[in-house]
Design a protein around this motif. Structure first.
Motif, PDB file in Angstrom:
ATOM      1  N   THR B 246       1.040  -1.389  -0.233  1.00  0.00           N
ATOM      2  CA  THR B 246       0.458  -0.114  -0.128  1.00  0.00           C
ATOM      3  C   THR B 246       0.447   1.378   0.344  1.00  0.00           C
ATOM      4  O   THR B 246       2.282   0.864   0.233  1.00  0.00           O
ATOM      5  N   TYR B 271      -6.442  -2.014  -2.877  1.00  0.00           N
ATOM      6  CA  TYR B 271      -5.616  -0.960  -2.404  1.00  0.00           C
ATOM      7  C   TYR B 271      -5.236   0.037  -3.683  1.00  0.00           C
ATOM      8  O   TYR B 271      -5.196   1.054  -2.987  1.00  0.00           O
ATOM      9  N   LEU B 274      -7.691   1.974  -3.859  1.00  0.00           N
ATOM     10  CA  LEU B 274      -8.493   3.113  -2.882  1.00  0.00           C
ATOM     11  C   LEU B 274      -6.666   4.277  -2.789  1.00  0.00           C
ATOM     12  O   LEU B 274      -7.306   5.440  -2.955  1.00  0.00           O
ATOM     13  N   GLU B 275      -5.793   4.202  -2.718  1.00  0.00           N
ATOM     14  CA  GLU B 275      -5.179   4.526  -3.396  1.00  0.00           C
ATOM     15  C   GLU B 275      -5.210   5.923  -3.972  1.00  0.00           C
ATOM     16  O   GLU B 275      -5.019   6.925  -3.864  1.00  0.00           O
ATOM     17  N   GLY B 278      -6.715   8.715  -3.070  1.00  0.00           N
ATOM     18  CA  GLY B 278      -6.137   9.134  -1.646  1.00  0.00           C
ATOM     19  C   GLY B 278      -7.040   8.355  -0.685  1.00  0.00           C
ATOM     20  O   GLY B 278      -6.975   9.684   0.429  1.00  0.00           O
ATOM     21  N   GLY B 279      -7.087   7.623  -1.066  1.00  0.00           N
ATOM     22  CA  GLY B 279      -7.838   6.719   1.255  1.00  0.00           C
ATOM     23  C   GLY B 279      -9.124   6.718   1.097  1.00  0.00           C
ATOM     24  O   GLY B 279      -9.345   7.029   2.317  1.00  0.00           O
ATOM     25  N   ALA B 281     -12.838   5.939   0.766  1.00  0.00           N
ATOM     26  CA  ALA B 281     -13.670   4.463  -0.138  1.00  0.00           C
ATOM     27  C   ALA B 281     -14.696   5.205  -0.696  1.00  0.00           C
ATOM     28  O   ALA B 281     -14.536   4.796  -1.341  1.00  0.00           O
ATOM     29  N   GLU B 282     -15.912   5.657  -0.428  1.00  0.00           N
ATOM     30  CA  GLU B 282     -16.571   6.460  -1.066  1.00  0.00           C
ATOM     31  C   GLU B 282     -16.476   6.783  -2.676  1.00  0.00           C
ATOM     32  O   GLU B 282     -17.092   6.765  -2.951  1.00  0.00           O
ATOM     33  N   ASP B 283     -15.030   7.376  -3.008  1.00  0.00           N
ATOM     34  CA  ASP B 283     -14.916   7.734  -3.955  1.00  0.00           C
ATOM     35  C   ASP B 283     -14.318   6.705  -4.815  1.00  0.00           C
ATOM     36  O   ASP B 283     -13.995   6.926  -6.084  1.00  0.00           O
ATOM     37  N   ILE B 332     -12.986  -1.943   3.200  1.00  0.00           N
ATOM     38  CA  ILE B 332     -12.877  -0.801   2.267  1.00  0.00           C
ATOM     39  C   ILE B 332     -14.600  -0.769   1.605  1.00  0.00           C
ATOM     40  O   ILE B 332     -15.201  -0.016   1.353  1.00  0.00           O
TER      41      ILE B 332
END
Lengths: 620, 620
Positions: B246, B271, B274-275, B278-279, B281-283, B332
């Motif tokens: 990550t 993983y 998500l990076e 920008g971390g 999750a809902e995006d 996530i």
């Protein structure tokens, strides 16, 4: 934290185990350990079984040269069936001064000249004898209190497990202990000459116990390190300790160990007897062996491993094996039988041995001299032939009210482990089984604490009462201090896994407390509740040494952006807020849709207050 | 023995594993390891499964900056169903350059600009697709040869074991492999863009496999150490490696790992996705996720963990838990579902994901996002709800001939392990099970390789095809090099214990060879046949360092006077000399008496040629 005893330079580790304090419970002051959790957590302290004795009690004064206080002495005298007498005189050969090597003498224990106790003529000191006469001894009361750890909170727990026919009670009463001992399903090793010992029970209806082996050989080790290893092994959880010393100074080494041990001490008397005849097995005689039993019984050995099941007719069976006889005691007796074309004197004189046992309450640990030493030899004819003989001897010992446990293998692949337990229960009338491992494969020397921990957890689940540890050095060398700790912790976790699977009512309290601490990022509580707080904290600090990390709501596994634990808390908050009945996996589309809407609404109201923190990494 | 690659300072361990040499068998040159025993012993060399790749081949040139040779490339091209194309362009966010931290960039892999392969329009590259059309691929032939280790000597062994319904053949033919893959009972992870990979099979009717996890996090670790850990883990036996990186540099780190890996590489694409957002999750969006799958498929990832079983209706079930959701991927997706009050896009777009998988032959590892993270949560409604959904998804993937395995728990007490295996077999139609442990107790952080090794051996016995290792650092920190080795060796021995218990015909050859060496005091052979020869010899030498001790017929455990092994040889000689039928334990007194006389006579004739030497100590 080693206190060096200036007089003799025998240093042992003392002081509390990190995060816990010693408590004494009930009228008998039963020693336990209490782990206090973070005040903010609102969690009650967790009581755990404690084998460490006074060494972890800051209020106790430890003087190795004086030994421990005689906890049980008054109980023994009050029974009125014992007499003091002039002990057998210590002979040079007791310390192996017959052989060529006369070096390495160790100082005798200063107060070793005390007068031992034994049963008055016609009396029987065994706990089984009292139990069968309906007497509940203080030893039984102590055991009952000790085994009830955590059960005060029992109401919170539903019984859950598969015990394969064990009869584990919700709560242990002194009467239950008496009944188990009377039936022979449990033993309380308690030689009248080891009053320093804190009573404990070995039986399938009690917590699974573990044994640690120590002892010097002619090649390595010495007195100071053996006493230190004994104290070190009980610090981490050894319930009993076997002194397997060979070579010189056997008598004096044993005296130092027993006088300082709060746990039962076991030995294999044939080792010392063999030293007395210069290592020539065929020169062993009943007289020398019997004299050695008296010698060790007077010192206070709590249980003797006696390989009386190695009968002459079975010896040839070992010839078909991959690894023959791997038990030292077994091989000594096999050799004696062959040399004299006679049946084993241990077998033929068994009832005379029992007479000695009951005069001091020494328990039998009937040795499995023909246990398999390799996967290839597992569950063979030789092994089971001996097991059925051990069953016959068990009944002969019980006929005189003498306590018995049965030793078991060895090397056994997983699919053959259960048969060992079932045959033992059947052949030995539920006498406690005491197994070495078993090792589930032969190919990992250096890791045999693990190959055997796998088998130990399983056979403990099936009903074995005590697991004899195996260290990483098994097959390779003598365990040092670090090996002893790794072996003990490995076996403690195996025994605990067995208690959980058996459905022991008190077992899961500690798992739940630790998991809750983990979920709530109470790092210190997580360390303190573990079997080895020092190692847990050290591992954590290798990546996040800062003190702040101890309270941080993240850890090094995922870093500060990923966190499954954090989001789980949020999920829980959602469910709580919306408090709608939790849906099952057969939820209909409609139910699902409703759930989605409800939850999303809460989410919007909550101001999208979700973010991924960091937490527990478990492979994805 | 680390070769430092001067250009990039990425050092990896190379050179043969002590006591063994690399061999290449059959027309495909299947790599194996052969352990040669002492010439005097008359024992044949022992062939063992070898995952270490060219790194243990003295004849191979290792250049980390160039990567390994593309073993499978010609096979792929020969099938005529692939096309080269211009790869997706690497974007800054692929290496996590969106976040605040722009430091720690790693150099891109020098030849990373090569053109990837994918299926021509309408084609399907999965091994399952070939298998179902009756095609035996070179990959299947390679697997067959590889799995037959030691079976040449099979005639010496009787099948013995309990396989719980597995169908392990006496001998593995390419047709058997094809059939298992066609049925979905085994997978051969083999992304067309990872031609460096040596084909291997994961399935309950093959040897039990193990996986090692590596990968940096934002808090710790770096490129060089991750590549080194990959090579180190396969040296000791990891069959596959998961890169769980990550934080930054995910894309480039993965490229270095894949280009140098002879074993299948697995990842958890969510993983990286998500990076990229920008971390938050809902995006996450389907587009970003799908793009990430393409990105990783082009690099050659062999299997993807996809948490498509975490459905919105199940999320509230986790609220009832002690430790909620412990899977990062699972948490996530749970968060995404809650935030959008929508069903998981992984579940709804599953068939589109499958389209991508089959274009590169990426295998599914369906993630158990709701696995229990504590004993308390084991086998609960959330866990099994997800499992049945994974079964449904398995059938959807199979409908497109895409390979699938199923991930499993987690934390499970021993008595609840079997239910996991049985439900998985039933719900997922015998698709290979791939479990993490399970850990059989929560109370031993720092020793969770052992708490989980106990569960892993059991579930492997019951039918799990691959065991995901757990290191001593689990729950505490990121594993270092030493932790990786301990984790791998622990899981190798657990997998082997499972193979033995299942009755795998080839498994016991190695145990028998090692035990025979032990019995005959062939110390070097004992070390070389073990899973970790370096540690075995080092432990032995701690007490008896002298070179002479390597051939000595005694060891430090008992010293030069006690020896059970020695006397066993004597017992065997007796039996041989007298060659009388071995007596059973129901021998009559007469038989016994006869035996005694006969043996004693031989003994006298032999000149009382018995003495106790020294040997193997096993607790008595």
């Amino acid at each position: 934290m080693a206190d060096i005893n200036s007089k003799l330079e025998i240093g042992v580790t003392t002081g509390p185990i990190r995060g816990s304090k010693k408590i004494h419970v009930g009228p008998l002051g039963v020693a336990m350990r209490e782990i206090h959790l973070e005040p903010g957590s609102g969690e009650p302290p967790v009581r755990v079984y404690d084998t460490s004795g006074p060494y972890t009690d800051p209020n106790a004064t430890i003087d190795i040269a004086s030994g421990l206080a005689p906890l049980r002495r008054d109980w023994q005298l009050a029974r009125g069936d014992v007499e003091e007498y002039a002990p057998r005189e210590v002979k040079p050969e007791d310390n192996g001064q017959l052989g060529p090597d006369r070096s390495g003498g160790v100082p005798p224990f200063p107060t070793a000249l005390r007068r031992p106790l034994r049963a008055k003529a016609g009396m029987n000191l065994s706990q089984m004898h009292y139990a069968r006469r309906g007497i509940i001894t203080p030893e039984m009361e102590y055991v009952a209190e000790r085994e009830n750890l955590g059960r005060a909170r029992l109401t919170e727990y539903k019984r859950d497990g598969e015990s394969f026919g064990a009869s584990i009670p919700d709560y242990v009463t002194p009467e239950f202990v008496r009944d188990e001992v009377a039936r022979g399903r449990a033993i309380i090793p308690s030689n009248v000459n080891h009053p320093e010992c804190e009573p404990m029970a070995i039986g399938r209806n009690f917590l699974v116990k573990i044994n640690a082996n120590i002892g010097n050989s002619a090649v390595a080790s010495d007195l100071a390190s053996e006493v230190d290893k004994m104290v070190w092994s009980i610090r981490w959880g050894a319930d009993t300790v076997m002194d397997l010393s060979t070579g010189r100074n056997i008598h004096d080494t044993r005296e130092w160990i027993i006088r300082n041990s709060p746990v039962p001490i076991g030995t294999v008397p044939i080792y010392q007897a063999l030293e007395k005849v210069g290592g020539v097995a065929e020169d062993l005689t009943w007289e020398i062996f019997a004299d050695t039993l008296i010698e060790q019984a007077e010192q206070g050995v709590d249980y003797f491993t006696i390989h009386a099941g190695v009968r002459l007719p079975y010896v040839p069976l070992a010839a078909k094996r991959m690894t023959g006889i791997v038990s030292r005691g077994g091989s000594i007796m096999a050799k004696w039988c062959l040399a004299h074309h006679k049946e084993s004197f241990l077998y033929e004189r068994f009832d005379e041995i029992t007479e000695i046992m009951k005069a001091y309450d020494v328990a039998y640990s009937l040795g499995d001299g023909l246990r398999p030493g390799s996967i290839y030899d597992a569950n063979d004819e030789a092994q089971f032939a001996e097991l059925y003989t051990l069953g016959e001897l068990t009944k002969r010992a019980w006929a005189q009210d003498v306590q018995v446990m049965i030793e078991g293998p060895g090397h056994v692949p997983m699919h053959k482990i259960k048969e060992n337990m079932e045959k033992q229960l059947e052949a030995c009338g539920e006498a406690p089984f005491y197994t070495l491992g078993p090792l589930t494969t032969d190919i990992a020397p250096g890791y045999d604490h693990i190959t055997s921990g796998i088998g130990a957890a399983q056979i403990g689940w099936y009903g074995t009462a005590m697991l004899c540890y195996v260290t990483p050095k098994e097959h390779l060398g003598l365990p040092d201090r670090d090996d002893v700790k790794v072996g003990v912790v490995t076996y403690k976790l195996a025994a605990h896994a067995a208690d959980l699977a058996k459905g022991h009512p008190a077992a899961q309290v500690r798992d739940d407390a630790l998991s809750k601490a983990r979920f709530e990022f109470r790092w210190r509580d997580q360390f303190n509740l573990s079997l080895d707080p020092d190692t847990a904290e050290q591992y954590h600090d290798q990546t996040l040494p800062a003190e702040g990390a101890k309270s941080a709501h993240f850890c090094s596994m995922c870093g500060p952006k990923f966190c499954s634990m954090k989001i789980s808390q949020e999920v829980r908050d959602f469910a709580a807020k919306q408090n709608q009945p939790v849906q099952t996996f057969i939820a209909s589309e409609e139910e699902a849709e409703a759930g989605m809407k409800a939850m999303s609404q809460k989410y919007e109201e909550g101001g999208r207050e979700l973010y991924i923190g960091a937490g527990n990494r478990e492979h994805d």
